[in-house]
Design an enzyme around this catalytic site. Structure first.
Site, PDB file in Angstrom:
ATOM      1  CG  ASP A  68      40.850   1.583   1.872  1.00  0.00           C
ATOM      2  OD1 ASP A  68      39.993   1.030   1.155  1.00  0.00           O
ATOM      3  OD2 ASP A  68      41.133   1.183   3.012  1.00  0.00           O
TER       4      ASP A  68
ATOM      5  CG  ASP B 196      36.875  -2.549   0.220  1.00  0.00           C
ATOM      6  OD1 ASP B 196      37.083  -1.352   0.476  1.00  0.00           O
ATOM      7  OD2 ASP B 196      37.547  -3.470   0.704  1.00  0.00           O
TER       8      ASP B 196
END
Length: 456
Positions: free
Chosen positions: A134, A334
């Site tokens: 992530d 993201d």
């Protein structure tokens, strides 16, 4: 005009190689066969991960290569992540850009349909760990024995520190014992503890420690800082934890930068194949195809990857939205957010142009925050306008897998863009818009690159 022609031709070449038709005669729409939109049921692993050094294979939770494939993600978790990003960026309790203890806004561990998994090893002897990756997270952590309170189920037993000869707890006086990693010390112990609570209800807590990290057999890192979690909860499947790819000093990419270079890249798979995560510098041949744009740093959170989005085109027409609209709150890239989130005026213009180009198709009901959906169940081909994201110095034309959100059912295929709730919220380039591109984060040179057609 030449640049636009280049990108449309490049797009057509990529999708012809996948069995999808190219441009139609008017030069503004692209045809795609409906049968190619349905998810593949057979795993076809990419060979790219085995051709490169310091590269790990990426599995997508919703893909057929993932054990116990998940076909219906929970979009409430995706919304929780978006809300958390804006809470994190709007926090006023900071010191020199670092969140203070007690004011952390941690991103949700889960992210709707955007969970991507790699396997690496910790300990001596090695213990394989299947972890989420992530870009919005800074700490690396896994579940450890003993589970003093609770642990979520995982495929293999939790990591056993007592079985590893290279494991060591971090002391309260050590540099990694810092508030922005959740580090704290109790009066009864000199060992550094950590605690992370995520906005979606997931959490991890335990001991900050060091251990030997094995990325590949020839790439080993002693004294790797990680969280050894003894109290964990979350809606994980087979995963054992999470490894952050942010710009914190103790993320995965930062801890390997001294040896491999302060750069990493990934290709997130869209359909049947696997993707890959490369730590360190790319080869010269690969880097020559990258389209770069500056990587920006924002004082609201210097560990997040900001990018300068200045415009959007639908087909061959640029939307009448000035760059100032996108720049007012900034835009981040993201890997853990599913959709693209735009300032309301930008999304309104995009939606209007896109609906106009798709007016011959039957509309389907909205899905969650996606309000532009279509029923393609009775069509054999779909003609849609490609969307181009104009960054500072790079025009990136998106393919069908980047434009639409697709589950198993082609009767509800939605535009994978939506509007922020409030004008002041940050824009987000989600993982759907990144899929099949190799996205390169050259932190040393402060630039982010996109290479089309890197995986499928």
């Amino acid at each position: 005009m030449a640049a636009c022609t280049f990108h449309i031709c490049l797009f057509s070449l990529i999708f012809c190689s996948c069995g999808i038709l190219g441009e139609d005669s008017n030069g503004t729409l692209v045809d795609v066969g409906v049968d190619t939109l349905r998810p593949d049921l057979v795993c076809s692993p990419s060979e790219e991960a085995w051709r490169r050094r310091n590269t790990l294979q990426i599995l997508r939770r919703q893909g057929p290569c993932y054990p116990d494939r998940v076909t219906k993600p929970d979009h409430r978790q995706a919304l929780a992540r978006v809300h958390s990003i804006n809470a994190r960026l709007s926090s006023a309790t900071r010191s020199n850009g670092t969140l203070l203890q007690g004011s952390k806004h941690c991103l949700p561990v889960q992210s709707g349909s955007g969970d991507y998994i790699v396997t690496l090893s910790l300990g001596t002897p090695k213990s394989d760990q299947m972890v989420e990756i992530d870009t919005g997270s800074d700490l690396c952590w896994i579940q450890c024995k003993p589970c003093s309170v609770s642990c979520f189920p995982q495929q293999q037993p939790p990591f056993d520190p007592s079985a590893s000869s290279s494991y060591s707890n971090i002391s309260c006086t050590s540099a990694p014992c810092r508030p922005d990693l959740g580090g704290s010390c109790s009066s009864s112990s000199s060992t550094c503890l950590y605690s992370y609570a995520y906005e979606d209800g997931s959490a991890t807590g335990g001991i900050l420690a060091t251990e030997t990290l094995t990325v590949t057999p020839s790439t080993v890192f002693p004294s790797f800082v990680f969280g050894c979690g003894h109290n964990n909860r979350g809606t994980f499947l087979r995963e054992t934890g999470l490894f952050g790819l942010g710009r914190s000093p103790y993320s995965l990419v930062s801890q390997v930068a001294d040896r491999l270079g302060n750069v990493f890249s990934y290709c997130l798979p869209a359909k049947s194949s696997t993707g890959y995560l490369t730590l360190g510098n790319m080869t010269a041949a690969a880097s020559s195809a990258v389209l770069y744009t500056p990587m920006l740093t924002d004082a609201r959170d210097p560990t997040v990857y900001f990018i300068d989005l200045i415009g959007i085109s639908v087909g061959d027409r640029r939307l009448p939205v000035p760059p100032a609209v996108f720049r007012s709150s900034g835009t981040i890239v993201d890997s853990g957010t599913t959709l693209a989130y735009l300032p309301p005026p930008a999304y309104t213009a995009l939606r209007s142009a896109f609906r106009s180009a798709m007016s011959k198709y039957s509309r389907a009901p909205p899905r969650d925050e996606m309000d532009t959906c279509y029923d393609f169940s009775k069509a054999q081909t779909v003609s849609y306008p490609p969307i181009t994201l104009h960054y500072d110095g790079a025009d990136i034309t998106l393919g069908f897998v980047n434009v639409f959100y697709i589950d198993d059912d082609v009767s509800q295929v939605c535009l994978a863009f939506t509007a922020n709730t409030h004008p002041g919220e940050v824009g987000i380039i989600g993982n759907i818009q990144q899929r099949t591109f190799e996205v390169t984060y050259d932190i040393g040179e402060n630039k982010i690159g996109f290479t089309p057609g890197a995986c499928s």
